[in-house]
Design an enzyme around this catalytic site. Structure first.
Site, PDB file in Angstrom:
ATOM      1  N   LYS A  81       0.922  -0.946  -0.156  1.00  0.00           N
ATOM      2  CA  LYS A  81      -0.254   0.224  -0.044  1.00  0.00           C
ATOM      3  C   LYS A  81       0.440   1.087  -0.136  1.00  0.00           C
ATOM      4  CE  LYS A  81      -3.931   2.041   2.517  1.00  0.00           C
ATOM      5  NZ  LYS A  81      -5.009   1.551   4.019  1.00  0.00           N
ATOM      6  N   SER A 156      -9.205   2.334   2.228  1.00  0.00           N
ATOM      7  CA  SER A 156      -8.360   3.147   1.754  1.00  0.00           C
ATOM      8  C   SER A 156      -7.369   2.115   0.996  1.00  0.00           C
ATOM      9  CB  SER A 156      -7.768   4.258   2.694  1.00  0.00           C
ATOM     10  OG  SER A 156      -6.904   2.887   3.902  1.00  0.00           O
ATOM     11  N   SER A 180     -10.032  -0.134   5.894  1.00  0.00           N
ATOM     12  CA  SER A 180      -9.562  -0.296   5.480  1.00  0.00           C
ATOM     13  C   SER A 180      -8.900  -0.909   4.291  1.00  0.00           C
ATOM     14  CB  SER A 180      -8.848   0.918   5.765  1.00  0.00           C
ATOM     15  OG  SER A 180      -8.594   2.653   5.428  1.00  0.00           O
TER      16      SER A 180
END
Length: 486
Positions: A81, A156, A180
């Site tokens: 990420k 996210s 997320s």
């Protein structure tokens, strides 16, 4: 197998093939790179590429394999990420003003996967400040859902989930505060695990330009994502354990074994409704079917539980603590306006929006009171887990929704056709996040539109191996990830 046939292979399959010299780590990396380059014009999941260093790492892995090295991720391609620091690469968290910030060292979770032999191909897209269930920003653009390009992959950790579903890599790193990890897994039909709070160190998962200090941010965790439950557990084992800076030495975390080894041993409470927000019929239907299948496989399934902590109070408490954390760095003028809004609220106002406003301006005294209430709820969960081994419930009240980049305060989600506040999606992730419980997101089916539907398996504190094991047993019995059509 041809290079394309490795796109949806598991870590276990890749590791076996590498050990048998059926394929090289460099060939696996090249196959993943080719897949990324082929699909990225449509998907836009990998926002930062690190292909040349990945090729070097793959060559080093091949040298190690030839010498008998058998580290758990040796030669396995993966993605990280964007919010994790990777030395030499930008870390922006989607903030345009930080587009040129370059990390000087790897985040500790990244260092651990590299030490385990993993080959990092690059970084995956996120929303600004990691603050959305969509993954878009001015720097890198919008990530699409592989199951329907007109819809969000979640956020996210949306870029990581989309990359997994598209067959780029078998594993990826993500993080979770308001779902997320779990929401993108649900929207894209993959697996994710929100660890017990604090057992996977987050050093280096830091917004720019702040230094990567060891810390334990309230409510927030980092964790693994994968296409299979076994790979998820493997990556969790690599990531978990104390930060050596904190304890002065490096040692493994000795977590309890799973409570059961067979489905027939599990005592499960299955929920499909929340008292404050409805759940869409497609999600309810999939969960009802899962409950029947679990019962048919011998698990002891209950649909109601008197020991379940009050979901209403838990949701309100989560809103207060979450917003207190998020608002700490908001501009003074925004904070002052929220103080006025909170002062104007009627004392009897107890809706979710009211709790969000109150939470944003909590005094330290009120935060302490909220934290004490959270500890009482932790005690209630301990009692709950004497009667049950897991709670299975929705990750989100809806499936993946169309892209919507309007103001979050005015956005709406449609639940059975009726509009509801966008922020109400926090309800289900908060069940586990509030008290730091482990939760494993598992795909369980598809909607009539072909969109993935998942659930979260919430387990007892520090017993992460119990929901992870239940996820593996469910996958073996009912199936799991299904690749997007087309």
């Amino acid at each position: 197998m041809s290079s394309s046939e490795w796109n949806y292979a598991s870590v276990r399959d890749m590791a076996a093939a590498l050990a048998a010299r059926k394929i090289s780590a460099l060939e696996l990396a090249e196959a993943a790179i080719a897949r990324i380059e082929s699909l990225e014009p449509k998907l836009n999941a990998v926002c930062v590429r690190d292909f040349e260093r990945a090729r070097d790492a793959a060559r080093a892995a091949d040298d190690g394999l030839a010498k008998g090295d058998r580290r758990p991720l040796l030669g396995i391609p993966l993605l990280v990420k964007e919010s994790f620091n990777v030395a030499g690469l930008p870390t922006t968290w989607g903030f345009p003003q930080h587009k040129d910030f370059i990390a000087k060292e790897d985040a500790l979770p990244v260092a651990r996967v590299k030490d385990a032999g993993g080959v990092v191909l690059g970084k995956t897209n996120v929303p600004v400040a990691l603050g959305d269930w969509q993954s878009y920003n001015e720097i890198y653009g919008t990530t699409n859902n592989p199951h329907d390009l007109a819809r969000t992959p979640g956020g996210s950790s949306g870029g990581s989930a989309a990359a997994l579903a598209a067959g780029y890599v078998p594993i990826a790193l993500g993080s979770d505060l308001g779902g997320s990890l779990r929401v993108p897994a649900h929207f894209c039909g993959v697996y994710a695990h929100k660890p017990t709070h604090g057992i996977v160190p987050a050093r280096g998962h830091t917004p720019p330009p702040f230094p990567p200090l060891p810390d334990m941010v309230d409510l927030a965790v980092v964790g693994p994502m994968a296409r299979s439950a076994a790979d998820l557990a493997l990556l969790f084992d690599v990531m978990a354990g104390p930060d050596a800076i904190d304890v002065g030495i490096a040692y493994r975390l000795d977590l309890p074994a799973p409570r059961h080894e067979r489905l027939s041993g599990f005592r499960v409470l299955v929920l499909d409704r929340h008292p404050l927000v409805p759940t869409d019929g497609a999600v309810r239907g999939a969960i009802g079917s899962l409950a029947e299948r679990l019962g048919g496989a011998g698990a002891r399934v209950t649909r109601e539980g008197a020991l379940l902590p009050d979901l209403r109070e838990g949701a309100r408490l989560y809103m207060r603590l979450l917003m207190s954390l998020l608002a700490a760095n908001w501009p003074p003028e925004v904070y002052a306006d929220l103080q006025k809004q909170a002062a104007a609220l009627p004392a009897a106002a107890s809706g979710l929006e009211a709790e969000r406003v109150r939470g944003a301006v909590l005094s330290h005294r009120d935060w302490i009171a909220a934290d004490i209430a959270r500890w009482r709820m932790r005690a209630q969960w301990r009692e709950f887990f004497t009667a049950f081994d897991a709670l299975i419930c929705p990750v989100s009240p809806v499936t993946a929704f169309p892209h919507d980049h309007s103001d979050q305060e005015t956005r709406r989600i449609l639940i059975d056709g009726a509009p509801h506040p966008y922020a109400d999606q926090l309800i289900w992730p908060g069940v586990a996040t509030l008290t730091g419980l482990p939760a494993t997101a598992v795909p369980i089916g598809r909607s009539a539109q072909g969109l993935p539907i998942g659930v979260q398996i919430i387990g007892p504190s520090l017993e992460d191996r119990t929901p992870l094991k239940l996820a593996q047993l469910m996958e073996a019995e009912f199936g799991g990830f299904v690749a997007p059509t087309g």
